[in-house]
Design a protein around this motif. Structure first.
Motif, PDB file in Angstrom:
ATOM      1  N   ASP A  34       0.846  -1.194   0.000  1.00 20.92           N
ATOM      2  CA  ASP A  34       0.000   0.000   0.000  1.00 20.92           C
ATOM      3  C   ASP A  34       0.879   1.242   0.000  1.00 20.92           C
ATOM      4  O   ASP A  34       2.077   1.174   0.310  1.00 20.92           O
ATOM      5  N   ALA A  35       0.283   2.381  -0.309  1.00 21.16           N
ATOM      6  CA  ALA A  35       1.033   3.628  -0.333  1.00 21.16           C
ATOM      7  C   ALA A  35       0.279   4.716   0.411  1.00 21.16           C
ATOM      8  O   ALA A  35      -0.914   4.949   0.154  1.00 21.16           O
ATOM      9  N   LEU A  36       0.957   5.363   1.343  1.00 19.06           N
ATOM     10  CA  LEU A  36       0.450   6.567   2.003  1.00 19.06           C
ATOM     11  C   LEU A  36       1.028   7.753   1.245  1.00 19.06           C
ATOM     12  O   LEU A  36       2.242   7.941   1.200  1.00 19.06           O
ATOM     13  N   ARG A  37       0.142   8.552   0.641  1.00 23.40           N
ATOM     14  CA  ARG A  37       0.591   9.623  -0.243  1.00 23.40           C
ATOM     15  C   ARG A  37      -0.021  10.952   0.167  1.00 23.40           C
ATOM     16  O   ARG A  37      -1.114  10.998   0.744  1.00 23.40           O
ATOM     17  N   SER A  38       0.665  12.033  -0.156  1.00 21.19           N
ATOM     18  CA  SER A  38       0.148  13.360   0.161  1.00 21.19           C
ATOM     19  C   SER A  38      -0.825  13.849  -0.902  1.00 21.19           C
ATOM     20  O   SER A  38      -1.695  14.676  -0.617  1.00 21.19           O
ATOM     21  N   ASP A  39      -0.714  13.331  -2.125  1.00 22.05           N
ATOM     22  CA  ASP A  39      -1.554  13.794  -3.225  1.00 22.05           C
ATOM     23  C   ASP A  39      -1.832  12.624  -4.158  1.00 22.05           C
ATOM     24  O   ASP A  39      -0.958  12.188  -4.912  1.00 22.05           O
ATOM     25  N   LEU A  40      -3.053  12.122  -4.139  1.00 21.62           N
ATOM     26  CA  LEU A  40      -3.401  10.959  -4.966  1.00 21.62           C
ATOM     27  C   LEU A  40      -3.523  11.314  -6.441  1.00 21.62           C
ATOM     28  O   LEU A  40      -3.511  10.410  -7.289  1.00 21.62           O
ATOM     29  N   SER A  41      -3.646  12.591  -6.756  1.00 22.13           N
ATOM     30  CA  SER A  41      -3.778  12.987  -8.160  1.00 22.13           C
ATOM     31  C   SER A  41      -2.432  13.046  -8.873  1.00 22.13           C
ATOM     32  O   SER A  41      -2.382  13.092 -10.099  1.00 22.13           O
ATOM     33  N   ARG A  42      -1.368  13.031  -8.108  1.00 21.47           N
ATOM     34  CA  ARG A  42      -0.036  13.106  -8.718  1.00 21.47           C
ATOM     35  C   ARG A  42       0.313  11.751  -9.307  1.00 21.47           C
ATOM     36  O   ARG A  42       0.252  10.725  -8.622  1.00 21.47           O
ATOM     37  N   PRO A  43       0.694  11.684 -10.593  1.00 19.02           N
ATOM     38  CA  PRO A  43       0.956  10.392 -11.218  1.00 19.02           C
ATOM     39  C   PRO A  43       2.186   9.708 -10.624  1.00 19.02           C
ATOM     40  O   PRO A  43       3.174  10.363 -10.272  1.00 19.02           O
ATOM     41  N   LEU A  44       2.089   8.392 -10.513  1.00 21.12           N
ATOM     42  CA  LEU A  44       3.223   7.603 -10.053  1.00 21.12           C
ATOM     43  C   LEU A  44       4.109   7.234 -11.238  1.00 21.12           C
ATOM     44  O   LEU A  44       3.715   7.379 -12.402  1.00 21.12           O
ATOM     45  N   ARG A  45       5.289   6.757 -10.940  1.00 18.81           N
ATOM     46  CA  ARG A  45       6.174   6.297 -12.004  1.00 18.81           C
ATOM     47  C   ARG A  45       5.588   5.055 -12.660  1.00 18.81           C
ATOM     48  O   ARG A  45       4.855   4.299 -12.029  1.00 18.81           O
ATOM     49  N   PRO A  46       5.933   4.827 -13.928  1.00 14.84           N
ATOM     50  CA  PRO A  46       5.346   3.702 -14.669  1.00 14.84           C
ATOM     51  C   PRO A  46       5.508   2.381 -13.932  1.00 14.84           C
ATOM     52  O   PRO A  46       6.602   2.048 -13.465  1.00 14.84           O
ATOM     53  N   GLY A  47       4.419   1.641 -13.828  1.00 20.65           N
ATOM     54  CA  GLY A  47       4.436   0.326 -13.221  1.00 20.65           C
ATOM     55  C   GLY A  47       4.190   0.295 -11.731  1.00 20.65           C
ATOM     56  O   GLY A  47       3.867  -0.764 -11.178  1.00 20.65           O
ATOM     57  N   ALA A  48       4.307   1.451 -11.053  1.00 17.11           N
ATOM     58  CA  ALA A  48       4.164   1.454  -9.594  1.00 17.11           C
ATOM     59  C   ALA A  48       2.725   1.202  -9.168  1.00 17.11           C
ATOM     60  O   ALA A  48       2.468   0.419  -8.245  1.00 17.11           O
ATOM     61  N   ALA A  49       1.783   1.870  -9.808  1.00 17.44           N
ATOM     62  CA  ALA A  49       0.385   1.763  -9.396  1.00 17.44           C
ATOM     63  C   ALA A  49      -0.110   0.317  -9.475  1.00 17.44           C
ATOM     64  O   ALA A  49      -0.892  -0.130  -8.623  1.00 17.44           O
ATOM     65  N   GLU A  50       0.378  -0.424 -10.477  1.00 18.42           N
ATOM     66  CA  GLU A  50      -0.071  -1.806 -10.659  1.00 18.42           C
ATOM     67  C   GLU A  50       0.390  -2.719  -9.523  1.00 18.42           C
ATOM     68  O   GLU A  50      -0.201  -3.774  -9.292  1.00 18.42           O
ATOM     69  N   ARG A  51       1.428  -2.320  -8.817  1.00 17.45           N
ATOM     70  CA  ARG A  51       1.944  -3.131  -7.713  1.00 17.45           C
ATOM     71  C   ARG A  51       1.250  -2.828  -6.382  1.00 17.45           C
ATOM     72  O   ARG A  51       1.479  -3.520  -5.391  1.00 17.45           O
ATOM     73  N   LEU A  52       0.436  -1.787  -6.362  1.00 19.76           N
ATOM     74  CA  LEU A  52      -0.199  -1.355  -5.118  1.00 19.76           C
ATOM     75  C   LEU A  52      -1.613  -1.912  -4.988  1.00 19.76           C
ATOM     76  O   LEU A  52      -2.375  -1.946  -5.954  1.00 19.76           O
ATOM     77  N   THR A  53      -1.953  -2.308  -3.766  1.00 14.62           N
ATOM     78  CA  THR A  53      -3.317  -2.733  -3.474  1.00 14.62           C
ATOM     79  C   THR A  53      -4.196  -1.535  -3.134  1.00 14.62           C
ATOM     80  O   THR A  53      -5.346  -1.458  -3.561  1.00 14.62           O
ATOM     81  N   ALA A  54      -3.663  -0.611  -2.376  1.00 16.76           N
ATOM     82  CA  ALA A  54      -4.440   0.561  -1.957  1.00 16.76           C
ATOM     83  C   ALA A  54      -3.536   1.784  -1.868  1.00 16.76           C
ATOM     84  O   ALA A  54      -2.347   1.681  -1.555  1.00 16.76           O
ATOM     85  N   GLN A  55      -4.132   2.945  -2.127  1.00 17.48           N
ATOM     86  CA  GLN A  55      -3.459   4.230  -1.951  1.00 17.48           C
ATOM     87  C   GLN A  55      -4.380   5.125  -1.129  1.00 17.48           C
ATOM     88  O   GLN A  55      -5.595   5.132  -1.332  1.00 17.48           O
ATOM     89  N   PHE A  56      -3.809   5.871  -0.189  1.00 18.54           N
ATOM     90  CA  PHE A  56      -4.621   6.737   0.665  1.00 18.54           C
ATOM     91  C   PHE A  56      -3.765   7.882   1.194  1.00 18.54           C
ATOM     92  O   PHE A  56      -2.531   7.846   1.112  1.00 18.54           O
ATOM     93  N   THR A  57      -4.421   8.892   1.698  1.00 16.26           N
ATOM     94  CA  THR A  57      -3.720  10.079   2.205  1.00 16.26           C
ATOM     95  C   THR A  57      -3.678  10.125   3.720  1.00 16.26           C
ATOM     96  O   THR A  57      -3.089  11.035   4.290  1.00 16.26           O
ATOM     97  N   SER A  58      -4.287   9.148   4.374  1.00 16.64           N
ATOM     98  CA  SER A  58      -4.296   9.109   5.835  1.00 16.64           C
ATOM     99  C   SER A  58      -4.343   7.668   6.307  1.00 16.64           C
ATOM    100  O   SER A  58      -5.024   6.824   5.695  1.00 16.64           O
TER     101      SER A  58
END
Length: 315
Positions: A34-58
């Motif tokens: 999973d990824a804890l991120r400050s801004d979910l609208s900011r694009p990730l590097r190629p291939g990263a999103a596919e490896r994540l189960t969940a993304q959240f800001t808190s």
């Protein structure tokens, strides 16, 4: 299932995510990342999103797990302390990118940021490169009495396609500056020889690079039976990263860029390998450490903080 939380998915965080996924696949481990991120609208590097189960800001988000096996602190250096406090009690083992804190944070209390008796490792990838492993083996038979360390490269070439003026390295407030950005050199010197008894450092900004951090840092260090000189800069044209050890038999030269080790008798051993190999070895160690009985890692937060203070000339 192995669960991992990533805080920071820039270039180094993405590298660690990819390597973790690759090693888990080799070892037959199911991975939830999973990824804890400050801004979910900011694009990730190629291939990263596919490896994540969940993304959240808190971490209060329903998608976040109450506890993760691993947590990777790979966001800007200046934010490490804030994130360590945030994940305290929510991860079995921490992987903290180097340096552990920024220059202004060396007085922080580690006990207030880490779980009592918890597992934590601070990144030290130079220790895991093939040439450095060969240097360690060579030191079993050699007795150096002087060391010369050089790391010189051109900051604008570090990240192709990225404006160097926008990255953390260029900004002192974000934990940038060659003195701690290239902390690898002092990390491996301390690993090889321990802490020096005396240390002298001059540093500053002398080039035309448009940065507000230091671009050159020079050291002279005294050990009981060894003197060392260290040169770090952001403005060298052409990558040079070497360690030369002067011994009774002659000099041993490790060229980390070329992947070679030249012995006093002139013969050269070749340890060329893709850069990612050192990161894979490091990730393999971290997985073993996280699953094993040892409480303290090969590079604990306390050790990493001492090295950071050393690079800054603090006691």
């Amino acid at each position: 299932m192995l669960t991992a939380l990533f805080i920071g998915l820039g270039s180094i965080g993405t590298r660690h995510l990819n390597n973790l996924a690759a090693l888990c696949a080799q070892r037959g481990l199911d991975l939830r990342a999973d990824a804890l991120r400050s801004d979910l609208s900011r694009p990730l590097r190629p291939g990263a999103a596919e490896r994540l189960t969940a993304q959240f800001t808190s971490l209060s988000d329903p998608a976040a797990l109450p506890r993760y096996d691993l947590a990777f602190i790979t966001n800007p250096t200046s934010l490490h302390a804030e994130v360590l406090a945030l994940v305290r009690g929510r991860a079995g083992a921490l992987f903290i990118e180097k340096p552990i804190f920024s220059a202004e944070q060396t007085g922080l209390d580690l006990a207030a940021l880490l779980d009592p008796g918890g597992k934590a490792y601070v990144a030290a990838p130079m220790r895991w490169c093939g040439t450095m492993l060969a240097v360690k083996a060579a030191l079993r038979t050699l007795r150096p009495y002087c060391a010369r360390v050089l790391c010189s490269s051109y900051l604008p070439d570090w990240r192709p396609g990225v404006d160097y003026r926008t990255v953390y390295s260029a900004h002192k407030a974000l934990g940038g500056g060659v003195t701690i950005d290239l902390i690898h050199e002092w990390d491996y010197l301390v690993d090889l020889f321990g802490k020096p008894e005396r240390l002298y450092n001059l540093r500053g900004h002398y080039s035309e690079l448009e940065i507000d951090s230091d671009d050159v840092s020079l050291y002279i260090a005294e050990y009981p039976h060894l003197l060392a000189e260290v040169h770090l800069d952001y403005f060298g044209r052409g990558y040079r990263r070497t360690l030369e050890l002067f011994c009774p038999e002659g000099s041993l030269l490790a060229d980390f860029g070329a992947g070679t080790l030249t012995w006093p008798d002139g013969r050269t051993d070749h340890h060329e390998e893709p850069v990612n190999e050192r990161y894979l070895r490091e990730m393999g160690y971290f997985l073993d450490y996280a699953a094993g009985p040892a409480a303290e890692s090969l590079n604990s937060p306390a050790t990493a903080l001492e090295v950071l203070k050393l690079t800054l000339g603090e006691k």
